[in-house]
Structures are given as structure tokens and as C-alpha cells.
Design a protein around this motif. Structure first.
Motif, short mmCIF file in Angstrom:
data_model
loop_
_atom_site.label_atom_id
_atom_site.label_comp_id
_atom_site.label_asym_id
_atom_site.label_seq_id
_atom_site.Cartn_x
_atom_site.Cartn_y
_atom_site.Cartn_z
N VAL A 288 29.43 68.03 78.26
CA VAL A 288 28.16 68.73 78.40
C VAL A 288 27.48 68.57 79.65
O VAL A 288 27.79 68.32 80.47
CB VAL A 288 26.90 66.15 79.19
N LYS A 289 26.26 69.36 79.22
CA LYS A 289 25.24 70.36 80.34
C LYS A 289 23.74 69.75 80.43
O LYS A 289 23.60 68.74 79.80
CB LYS A 289 25.47 71.30 79.90
N ILE A 290 23.90 68.64 81.89
CA ILE A 290 22.97 68.08 82.19
C ILE A 290 22.29 69.23 83.53
O ILE A 290 22.87 69.88 84.23
CB ILE A 290 23.64 67.50 83.13
N THR A 291 20.51 69.41 82.59
CA THR A 291 20.32 70.56 83.72
C THR A 291 19.32 69.26 84.35
O THR A 291 17.92 69.00 83.35
CB THR A 291 18.95 71.56 82.07
N PRO A 292 19.35 68.98 85.77
CA PRO A 292 18.51 67.97 86.35
C PRO A 292 17.06 68.35 86.68
O PRO A 292 16.93 69.53 86.77
CB PRO A 292 18.86 67.95 87.62
N ASP A 293 16.35 67.41 86.03
CA ASP A 293 14.69 67.61 86.81
C ASP A 293 15.16 67.47 88.66
O ASP A 293 16.08 67.39 88.81
CB ASP A 293 13.73 67.10 86.02
#
Length: 90
Positions: free
Chosen positions: A10-15
Motif C-alpha cells: 500500500v502506498k499512502i500519500t498523506p495530506d
């Protein structure tokens, strides 16, 4: 621990801003079940015994939204803004 280390597929691009909020942080002190600690598959919620408060590590959220039904009286979940959040890869 970042989202990528926690869940390798899972790639998570956090705000910069959390998409999970508490309606009333004081509510958590009196909650007996603290179901949010158990329903989240990526351990977003953590009870800080020393400070007696709930910490939310929203940057590793996999967007399952299980937290809101576990505590509908206090947790507000929204999907992250476009361009942020989870992308799955193999």
C-alpha cells in the motif's frame, strides 16, 4: 513507522490535514470499550496512557472507514482529498 513500512503493498500519500477527527476529545477518557483501538487494521488509533488521550496516526490510514461505525458518537471519517490517501500496488 510510516504507512509504506507498515503495509508494504500500500502506498499512502498523506495530506497535511487529517481526514479523521474527533467530535470531542474528552469523550475518549470516559469510553470503556475504546473499540477504535481494535477495529482499525492499520493501528491508526493509540491510547496514550501518560496523557490520557487518544492519538490518531492518520497518515497510515488504509481508508477502510471501520473507525466511524465503531464510535459513531465521536469519530468523523472522510475520504482524503483527491491526490492523497491510499493507492494499492503489487
Amino acid at each position: 513507522m510510516s504507512g509504506e513500512e507498515y503495509l508494504p503493498l500500500v502506498k499512502i500519500t498523506p495530506d497535511e490535514k487529517s481526514h479523521i477527527t474527533l467530535k470531542d476529545a474528552k469523550h475518549c477518557k470516559t469510553c470503556r470499550l475504546r473499540a477504535c483501538l481494535y477495529v482499525c487494521p492499520s493501528a491508526v488509533f493509540f491510547w496514550d496512557e501518560l496523557e490520557e488521550k487518544l492519538d490518531i496516526f492518520w497518515r497510515r490510514c488504509v481508508e477502510c472507514a471501520a473507525c466511524e461505525p465503531a464510535c459513531p458518537q465521536n469519530i468523523e471519517y472522510e475520504n482524503p482529498r483527491g491526490g492523497y490517501g491510499v493507492s494499492y500496488h503489487l
